[in-house]
Enzyme design. Structure first.
Site, short mmCIF file in Angstrom:
data_model
loop_
_atom_site.label_atom_id
_atom_site.label_comp_id
_atom_site.label_asym_id
_atom_site.label_seq_id
_atom_site.Cartn_x
_atom_site.Cartn_y
_atom_site.Cartn_z
N HIS A 12 -12.99 1.30 3.53
CA HIS A 12 -12.30 2.95 3.27
C HIS A 12 -12.97 3.81 3.15
O HIS A 12 -14.43 3.77 2.82
CB HIS A 12 -11.50 2.43 2.00
CG HIS A 12 -10.09 1.11 2.39
ND1 HIS A 12 -9.62 0.05 2.01
CD2 HIS A 12 -8.81 1.89 3.29
CE1 HIS A 12 -8.85 -0.11 2.40
NE2 HIS A 12 -8.27 0.33 3.10
N LYS B 121 4.28 -3.79 6.45
CA LYS B 121 4.00 -3.70 4.56
C LYS B 121 5.59 -4.00 4.55
O LYS B 121 6.03 -4.14 3.11
CB LYS B 121 3.09 -3.24 4.07
CG LYS B 121 1.78 -3.67 4.47
CD LYS B 121 2.13 -5.15 3.31
CE LYS B 121 -0.05 -5.39 2.97
NZ LYS B 121 0.48 -6.85 2.32
N TYR C 93 0.09 -1.54 10.45
CA TYR C 93 -0.26 -1.96 9.12
C TYR C 93 1.58 -1.74 7.57
O TYR C 93 1.76 -2.43 6.98
CB TYR C 93 -0.99 -1.05 8.30
CG TYR C 93 -1.39 -1.96 7.27
CD1 TYR C 93 -2.53 -3.05 6.59
CD2 TYR C 93 -1.12 -1.15 5.87
CE1 TYR C 93 -2.41 -3.50 5.85
CE2 TYR C 93 -1.40 -1.65 4.14
CZ TYR C 93 -2.23 -2.76 4.51
OH TYR C 93 -2.54 -3.65 2.94
N SER D 64 0.55 -1.29 0.29
CA SER D 64 0.28 -0.44 0.20
C SER D 64 0.77 0.88 -0.47
O SER D 64 1.60 1.08 0.34
CB SER D 64 -1.05 0.09 1.44
OG SER D 64 -1.24 1.25 1.53
N SER D 65 0.11 2.49 -0.40
CA SER D 65 1.24 3.38 -0.46
C SER D 65 1.70 4.10 1.32
O SER D 65 2.36 5.25 1.13
CB SER D 65 0.32 4.77 -1.34
OG SER D 65 -0.78 4.99 -0.72
N CYS D 66 0.66 3.62 1.64
CA CYS D 66 0.36 4.23 3.76
C CYS D 66 2.18 3.64 4.35
O CYS D 66 2.24 4.21 4.83
CB CYS D 66 0.09 3.53 4.35
SG CYS D 66 -0.25 1.57 4.46
#
Length: 323
Positions: free
Chosen positions: A187, A148, A144, A115-117
């Protein structure tokens, strides 16, 4: 550098972890559409990916040629912020078990989805792959994100040490059919879609949304994401990490107004500024994957229309849940 085209046979065994989720099911559809006939999927009841022994036994007996890690514990701001421990631990368990078992049992190609997070909260925009680990993360989803990042690094080191084609794809915010529309854990886009739909049915009642509406977000249709995964499966990409997105973003306010118009809600939008906004902006630099030959095809307007159509056709599952 141009990626090397894979010689993967259409009958190659491809295991999709998380094949029933929004992303996994889209990947399954995309691979099937491309002629792949030997896809493997296990439900969580059949295989608990947090169980190391069970995953090891499955991989040893199945020996898939390709593994796609689309399984994860996911959620929105609220779920992430309230359950940091579970998001960190369970995602580490899932990833570690799958990546290590794939490596141990001679899987030559693995695609890990994140994910971009994973990028720092205040990283320069647009987000480039090299910004990873250059600053503090967004606190509300730190658990999270750290999980990742660990997955990305495992794949990077396997690629470098053992010359295996383990690649990580980091999508921007995904949406589309089979999304999660549970208002407590979804989301932003599916949550908004459901809120506007239910408010429309309630005589166009006002819709209250979190924050100020000023943060900017990028959205990618899940079918585009699935095609990016197929691209990674069918090509040997030179780098270990690629952003996947559209390279364009909108404000949360613009998103809300677009969804409101598509749904046909005519009531007021109320912004609750006492609630957090999250990261101010998360625009992906997608030039790296684009230079290899992949780019998105579904624009946001048409993507939301398709998603709303799917929601209307599958809304029975949500009618029994009251919030």
């Amino acid at each position: 550098m141009t990626p090397m085209t894979s010689t993967l046979n259409k009958n190659a065994s491809i295991y999709i972890a998380g094949h029933r989720g929004m992303v996994g099911s889209a990947i399954w559809r995309a691979l099937t559409a491309n002629g792949y006939t030997n896809l493997i999927g296990k439900t969580s009841a059949e295989l608990d990916l947090r169980d190391q022994a069970a995953v090891t036994h499955f991989m040893a007996s199945t020996k898939p040629e390709v593994v796609i890690v689309a399984a994860a514990k996911v959620g929105g701001i609220l779920a992430n912020s309230l359950h940091q421990y579970e998001f960190l631990l369970e995602n580490l368990q899932i990833q570690n078990n799958l990546i290590n078992a794939a490596h141990t049992h001679q899987t030559q190609k693995l695609v890990f989805l994140g994910s971009s997070c994973i990028y720092p909260k205040l990283a320069p925009q647009p987000l480039k792959e090299e910004y990873l680990l250059t600053g503090p993360l967004e606190p509300t989803n730190e658990g999270y994100a750290i999980a990742k990042i660990a997955g990305v690094k495992l794949c990077q080191h396997i690629k470098n040490q053992y010359q295996k084609d383990f690649v990580s794809l980091m999508p921007t915010n995904l949406y589309g059919s089979h999304d999660n529309f549970d208002l407590k854990s979804s989301h932003v886009l599916p949550a908004m879609l459901r809120k506007f739909h239910e408010a429309k049915l309630a005589n166009n009642a006002p819709v209250t949304l979190w924050g100020s509406g000023t943060p900017m977000r990028e959205f990618l249709h899940v079918d585009d994401m699935a095609k990016a995964v197929v691209f990674a499966v069918e090509n040997t990409l030179p780098a270990h990490l690629y952003n996947v997105g559209t390279g364009t973003d909108v404000t949360i306010k613009q998103l809300a107004e677009t969804i409101q118009r598509i749904v046909g809600h005519t009531g007021d939008i109320v912004w609750d500024s006492s609630k957090p906004d999250g990261t101010p902006r998360k625009l992906m630099d997608v030039s790296k994957l684009k230079n290899e030959g992949w780019q998105f095809a579904i624009d946001l307007e048409n993507g939301i229309k398709e998603t709303y159509k799917w929601f209307l056709e599958n809304t029975e599952a949500y009618k029994q849940v009251k919030y």
